[in-house]
Design a protein around this motif. Sequence first.
Motif, PDB file in Angstrom:
ATOM      1  N   VAL A  53       2.052  -1.534   6.997  1.00 21.15           N
ATOM      2  CA  VAL A  53       3.136  -1.010   6.165  1.00 21.15           C
ATOM      3  C   VAL A  53       3.062   0.523   6.158  1.00 21.15           C
ATOM      4  N   ALA A  54       4.131   1.176   6.619  1.00 21.30           N
ATOM      5  CA  ALA A  54       4.149   2.637   6.713  1.00 21.30           C
ATOM      6  C   ALA A  54       4.500   3.257   5.375  1.00 21.30           C
ATOM      7  N   MET A  55       3.633   4.156   4.896  1.00 16.99           N
ATOM      8  CA  MET A  55       3.890   4.906   3.676  1.00 16.99           C
ATOM      9  C   MET A  55       3.497   6.362   3.910  1.00 16.99           C
ATOM     10  N   PRO A  56       4.248   7.323   3.351  1.00  8.35           N
ATOM     11  CA  PRO A  56       3.857   8.728   3.476  1.00  8.35           C
ATOM     12  C   PRO A  56       2.468   8.934   2.879  1.00  8.35           C
ATOM     13  N   PRO A  57       1.616   9.743   3.513  1.00  8.68           N
ATOM     14  CA  PRO A  57       0.241   9.911   3.023  1.00  8.68           C
ATOM     15  C   PRO A  57       0.142  10.560   1.652  1.00  8.68           C
ATOM     16  N   ASN A  58       1.201  11.245   1.205  1.00  7.13           N
ATOM     17  CA  ASN A  58       1.174  11.883  -0.118  1.00  7.13           C
ATOM     18  C   ASN A  58       1.873  11.033  -1.187  1.00  7.13           C
ATOM     19  N   SER A  59       2.084   9.745  -0.891  1.00  6.90           N
ATOM     20  CA  SER A  59       2.765   8.859  -1.851  1.00  6.90           C
ATOM     21  C   SER A  59       1.963   8.745  -3.147  1.00  6.90           C
ATOM     22  N   GLU A  60       2.661   8.760  -4.268  1.00  9.45           N
ATOM     23  CA  GLU A  60       2.008   8.558  -5.550  1.00  9.45           C
ATOM     24  C   GLU A  60       1.589   7.103  -5.699  1.00  9.45           C
ATOM     25  N   LYS A  61       0.633   6.873  -6.570  1.00 10.49           N
ATOM     26  CA  LYS A  61       0.099   5.522  -6.731  1.00 10.49           C
ATOM     27  C   LYS A  61       1.185   4.539  -7.158  1.00 10.49           C
ATOM     28  N   ASN A  62       2.080   4.959  -8.043  1.00  4.44           N
ATOM     29  CA  ASN A  62       3.134   4.051  -8.498  1.00  4.44           C
ATOM     30  C   ASN A  62       3.981   3.527  -7.348  1.00  4.44           C
ATOM     31  N   LYS A  63       4.288   4.398  -6.371  1.00  2.97           N
ATOM     32  CA  LYS A  63       5.076   3.975  -5.210  1.00  2.97           C
ATOM     33  C   LYS A  63       4.280   3.002  -4.345  1.00  2.97           C
ATOM     34  N   LEU A  64       2.985   3.259  -4.196  1.00  4.03           N
ATOM     35  CA  LEU A  64       2.139   2.364  -3.406  1.00  4.03           C
ATOM     36  C   LEU A  64       2.026   0.998  -4.080  1.00  4.03           C
ATOM     37  N   VAL A  65       1.924   1.009  -5.407  1.00  2.55           N
ATOM     38  CA  VAL A  65       1.866  -0.253  -6.157  1.00  2.55           C
ATOM     39  C   VAL A  65       3.145  -1.049  -5.960  1.00  2.55           C
ATOM     40  N   ARG A  66       4.279  -0.365  -6.079  1.00  3.05           N
ATOM     41  CA  ARG A  66       5.564  -1.044  -5.932  1.00  3.05           C
ATOM     42  C   ARG A  66       5.724  -1.640  -4.531  1.00  3.05           C
ATOM     43  N   ARG A  67       5.288  -0.879  -3.497  1.00  4.49           N
ATOM     44  CA  ARG A  67       5.410  -1.377  -2.115  1.00  4.49           C
ATOM     45  C   ARG A  67       4.472  -2.558  -1.869  1.00  4.49           C
ATOM     46  N   THR A  68       3.294  -2.522  -2.495  1.00  2.35           N
ATOM     47  CA  THR A  68       2.348  -3.635  -2.350  1.00  2.35           C
ATOM     48  C   THR A  68       2.907  -4.904  -2.980  1.00  2.35           C
ATOM     49  N   LEU A  69       3.514  -4.769  -4.142  1.00  5.94           N
ATOM     50  CA  LEU A  69       4.120  -5.929  -4.808  1.00  5.94           C
ATOM     51  C   LEU A  69       5.257  -6.503  -3.978  1.00  5.94           C
ATOM     52  N   GLU A  70       6.024  -5.625  -3.320  1.00  2.54           N
ATOM     53  CA  GLU A  70       7.103  -6.094  -2.440  1.00  2.54           C
ATOM     54  C   GLU A  70       6.531  -6.860  -1.256  1.00  2.54           C
ATOM     55  N   LEU A  71       5.430  -6.345  -0.696  1.00  2.00           N
ATOM     56  CA  LEU A  71       4.787  -7.018   0.437  1.00  2.00           C
ATOM     57  C   LEU A  71       4.331  -8.421   0.042  1.00  2.00           C
ATOM     58  N   TRP A  72       3.684  -8.524  -1.110  1.00  2.00           N
ATOM     59  CA  TRP A  72       3.181  -9.827  -1.549  1.00  2.00           C
ATOM     60  C   TRP A  72       4.316 -10.779  -1.882  1.00  2.00           C
ATOM     61  N   SER A  73       5.401 -10.260  -2.406  1.00  2.00           N
ATOM     62  CA  SER A  73       6.523 -11.137  -2.756  1.00  2.00           C
ATOM     63  C   SER A  73       7.214 -11.693  -1.520  1.00  2.00           C
ATOM     64  N   SER A  74       7.035 -11.004  -0.362  1.00  2.00           N
ATOM     65  CA  SER A  74       7.664 -11.479   0.876  1.00  2.00           C
ATOM     66  C   SER A  74       6.972 -12.715   1.429  1.00  2.00           C
ATOM     67  N   GLY A  75       5.700 -12.926   1.059  1.00  2.00           N
ATOM     68  CA  GLY A  75       4.967 -14.097   1.519  1.00  2.00           C
ATOM     69  C   GLY A  75       4.252 -13.904   2.840  1.00  2.00           C
ATOM     70  N   LYS A  76       4.525 -12.816   3.582  1.00  4.51           N
ATOM     71  CA  LYS A  76       3.916 -12.622   4.893  1.00  4.51           C
ATOM     72  C   LYS A  76       2.413 -12.432   4.788  1.00  4.51           C
ATOM     73  N   ALA A  77       1.993 -11.639   3.784  1.00  6.96           N
ATOM     74  CA  ALA A  77       0.556 -11.385   3.652  1.00  6.96           C
ATOM     75  C   ALA A  77      -0.192 -12.677   3.374  1.00  6.96           C
ATOM     76  N   TRP A  78       0.423 -13.556   2.559  1.00  8.77           N
ATOM     77  CA  TRP A  78      -0.245 -14.819   2.263  1.00  8.77           C
ATOM     78  C   TRP A  78      -0.364 -15.686   3.501  1.00  8.77           C
ATOM     79  N   PHE A  79       0.694 -15.730   4.346  1.00  8.53           N
ATOM     80  CA  PHE A  79       0.647 -16.566   5.541  1.00  8.53           C
ATOM     81  C   PHE A  79      -0.447 -16.100   6.489  1.00  8.53           C
ATOM     82  N   ASP A  80      -0.559 -14.778   6.689  1.00  7.57           N
ATOM     83  CA  ASP A  80      -1.615 -14.250   7.544  1.00  7.57           C
ATOM     84  C   ASP A  80      -2.984 -14.573   6.975  1.00  7.57           C
ATOM     85  N   GLU A  81      -3.138 -14.429   5.635  1.00  6.42           N
ATOM     86  CA  GLU A  81      -4.416 -14.692   5.000  1.00  6.42           C
ATOM     87  C   GLU A  81      -4.772 -16.166   5.111  1.00  6.42           C
TER      88      GLU A  81
END
Length: 299
Positions: A78-106
């Motif tokens: 998942v591409a994120m700007p290196p200066n992203s604030e933690k809140n943005k990283l948290v939001r993107r992580t929650l989106e990733l998990w809600s997609s189900g892809k991370a669970w399928f790989d795991e």
Amino acid sequence: MSGLLETERAGCTKLLQSMSKDDVFSLCDTVTNKLIVVENVTEAIGTIITFTKNAEELLKRKKVHRDLIFKYLAKEGVAMPPNSEKNKLVRRTLELWSSGKAWFDEKLSGETNETKQRLTSDTEIVKAEVDFDPQVLGQQFCQWFFELLNSQNPSLGQPPQDWGPKHFWPDAKLRLLSRAGSEQMEEFMGAELVSLRLLALTKDELLLLCPNLEPHGLRTLASPHGLVLVSVAGTIHRDRACLGVFEQIFGLIHSPLENNSWKIKFVNLKIRGQDALGGTETAAPALTYNSTELQLLCS
């Protein structure tokens, strides 16, 4: 009891496993208010998951540092700007998990080899015979490929995954064009050389390649002869610095004799350093290749 979905449990577990032992124990004390004594890291992680109300609450804990989440997302492709604030990283992580892809790989990674082979084969057969969707294949391939390649970077502090020439056809080709100050073209032939040169990007040059898997950063095209082209744009990082952008085209061919997998026939990789970008935005680069150019590669 934990209020986490199965996708979130898998993601949180993977994230916690990348934390230091001391931080895991400290977080366990915080979550349980020191009412539960654990004997090892595995037990501590399980306890944290059990007593966490929701994924956002866990991600916002002080012990779950911003850099930890950033590296986790990089491993997941998942591409994120290196200066992203933690809140943005948290939001993107929650989106990733809600997609189900991370669970399928795991889930695949936790299965036995026999079960994993059956699941993978069944998935590929469905794609090939029932409802083959090149765009879905492109997204899944990119997530797999960049997580695998980035895992070879020692700065991430994780065991490297199983990289090697087996993922390429024996006559695979790599064309690498880099524009950083001066322009340089490299070409490699054969699975071994192609594999080694791509490996050097992350293992020796310590680069992280973060693809943009949104529609404007990913395009696929299937030829009637079995070749599938996957083109993707993304950013290149070293530690917390963004060094530039890349565009990469993969030629994939189905290998029915090897668990119905897809193997790489060729790779065209174009890298542009910051000095070649003229100060343009690099957070979510878009593809410059159009469908006509991709059609020419199929011919």
